[in-house]
Scaffold this motif. Structure first.
Motif, PDB file in Angstrom:
ATOM      1  N   ALA A   1       0.853  -1.186   0.000  1.00  0.00           N
ATOM      2  CA  ALA A   1       0.000   0.000   0.000  1.00  0.00           C
ATOM      3  C   ALA A   1       0.892   1.239   0.000  1.00  0.00           C
ATOM      4  N   PRO A   2       1.663   1.423  -1.068  1.00  0.00           N
ATOM      5  CA  PRO A   2       2.636   2.515  -1.108  1.00  0.00           C
ATOM      6  C   PRO A   2       1.978   3.899  -1.128  1.00  0.00           C
ATOM      7  N   PHE A   3       2.741   4.879  -0.691  1.00  0.00           N
ATOM      8  CA  PHE A   3       2.268   6.259  -0.765  1.00  0.00           C
ATOM      9  C   PHE A   3       2.222   6.681  -2.231  1.00  0.00           C
ATOM     10  N   ASP A   4       1.260   7.539  -2.564  1.00  0.00           N
ATOM     11  CA  ASP A   4       1.206   8.020  -3.945  1.00  0.00           C
ATOM     12  C   ASP A   4       1.654   9.470  -4.079  1.00  0.00           C
ATOM     13  N   LEU A   5       2.176  10.055  -2.973  1.00  0.00           N
ATOM     14  CA  LEU A   5       2.771  11.395  -3.039  1.00  0.00           C
ATOM     15  C   LEU A   5       3.660  11.608  -1.823  1.00  0.00           C
ATOM     16  N   LEU A   6       4.824  12.199  -2.047  1.00  0.00           N
ATOM     17  CA  LEU A   6       5.712  12.617  -0.967  1.00  0.00           C
ATOM     18  C   LEU A   6       5.783  14.140  -0.954  1.00  0.00           C
ATOM     19  N   ILE A   7       5.509  14.736   0.212  1.00  0.00           N
ATOM     20  CA  ILE A   7       5.685  16.177   0.408  1.00  0.00           C
ATOM     21  C   ILE A   7       6.828  16.336   1.393  1.00  0.00           C
ATOM     22  N   SER A   8       7.883  17.026   0.991  1.00  0.00           N
ATOM     23  CA  SER A   8       9.046  17.115   1.866  1.00  0.00           C
ATOM     24  C   SER A   8       9.653  18.513   1.895  1.00  0.00           C
ATOM     25  N   ASP A   9      10.095  18.897   3.077  1.00  0.00           N
ATOM     26  CA  ASP A   9      10.932  20.083   3.220  1.00  0.00           C
ATOM     27  C   ASP A   9      12.336  19.683   2.771  1.00  0.00           C
ATOM     28  N   LEU A  10      13.238  20.654   2.657  1.00  0.00           N
ATOM     29  CA  LEU A  10      14.625  20.341   2.291  1.00  0.00           C
ATOM     30  C   LEU A  10      15.548  20.366   3.497  1.00  0.00           C
TER      31      LEU A  10
END
Length: 221
Positions: A51-60
């Motif tokens: 059940a993988p994630f379909d979006l990654l939101i990341s800071d740097l």
């Protein structure tokens, strides 16, 4: 809309705002991590559970504290997750505005969206997600200049290596020996001098010290 999103962000206030925004947009599953190592573990477990994630939101950038970590930046996290899930869309949400950093992330890491944290960042975040969903790419309007800056097209990994050593106080003579010991080519003194001269022209730097300062300001080193 995306159904399962992973957030990598170390500030609680921003995490709360992001989660509320995603919930309002109809995202069903949202997980967040304050450390890049934890975010990678969550991504691995999701893949293992089929059940993988379909979006990654990341800071740097992530603040250092008492904990020892393997992944120290959002850039390292993106690279690590892309190794195990190459097709996952990535949205960078950050205060970073250095042209070289932006262009490198988009060109080398194929980041799908780059949203600059600011007054209108939540509305831009929504637009970015919708754009990614329909196969497009998004970058905040105030950062669009980074893609138009042709100077960075002339910067190579070799140049970054040279600039990094110059910033550490390494002389060209010492760099020649260092490059030869590491089998970095070309490694002649004359070639290194020519690259430094070219970099000064590209950035309109008057001196080597000026060149180093500009490189740091632009996020190259």
């Amino acid at each position: 809309m995306f159904t399962k999103v992973l957030i990598a962000e170390d500030f609680d206030s921003i995490n709360i705002a992001l989660i509320q925004t995603l919930e309002n947009m109809g995202v069903k599953e949202i997980e967040h991590a304050k450390y890049c190592d934890d975010a990678l573990l969550k991504a691995k477990k999701a893949i293992q559970d089929k059940a993988p994630f379909d979006l990654l939101i990341s800071d740097l950038s992530f603040e250092t504290d008492y904990r020892t970590v393997s992944l120290k930046s959002g850039e390292e996290l993106i690279m690590a997750i892309r190794k195990i899930q190459p097709e996952i869309p990535v949205l960078v949400y950050t205060v970073e505005d250095k042209s070289f950093v932006i262009k490198t992330l988009i060109k080398d890491l194929k980041v799908n969206a780059f949203v600059h944290k600011g007054r209108n960042s939540i509305s831009q975040l929504k637009t970015a997600m919708e754009t990614i969903l329909f196969g497009g790419n998004f970058i905040s309007q105030n950062l669009a200049h980074a893609l138009k800056d042709t100077n960075f097209n002339e910067i190579e990994d070799y140049d970054v290596e040279v600039l990094t050593h110059l910033a550490k106080g390494v002389t060209i003579e010492e760099m020649e020996l260092l490059f030869k010991s590491k089998d970095i080519k070309p490694n002649s003194k004359s070639y290194i001098e020519k690259r430094v001269s070219k970099l000064k022209d590209v950035f309109k730097a008057k001196t080597t010290i000026h060149l180093i300062a500009l490189s740091k300001d632009l996020g190259i080193i």
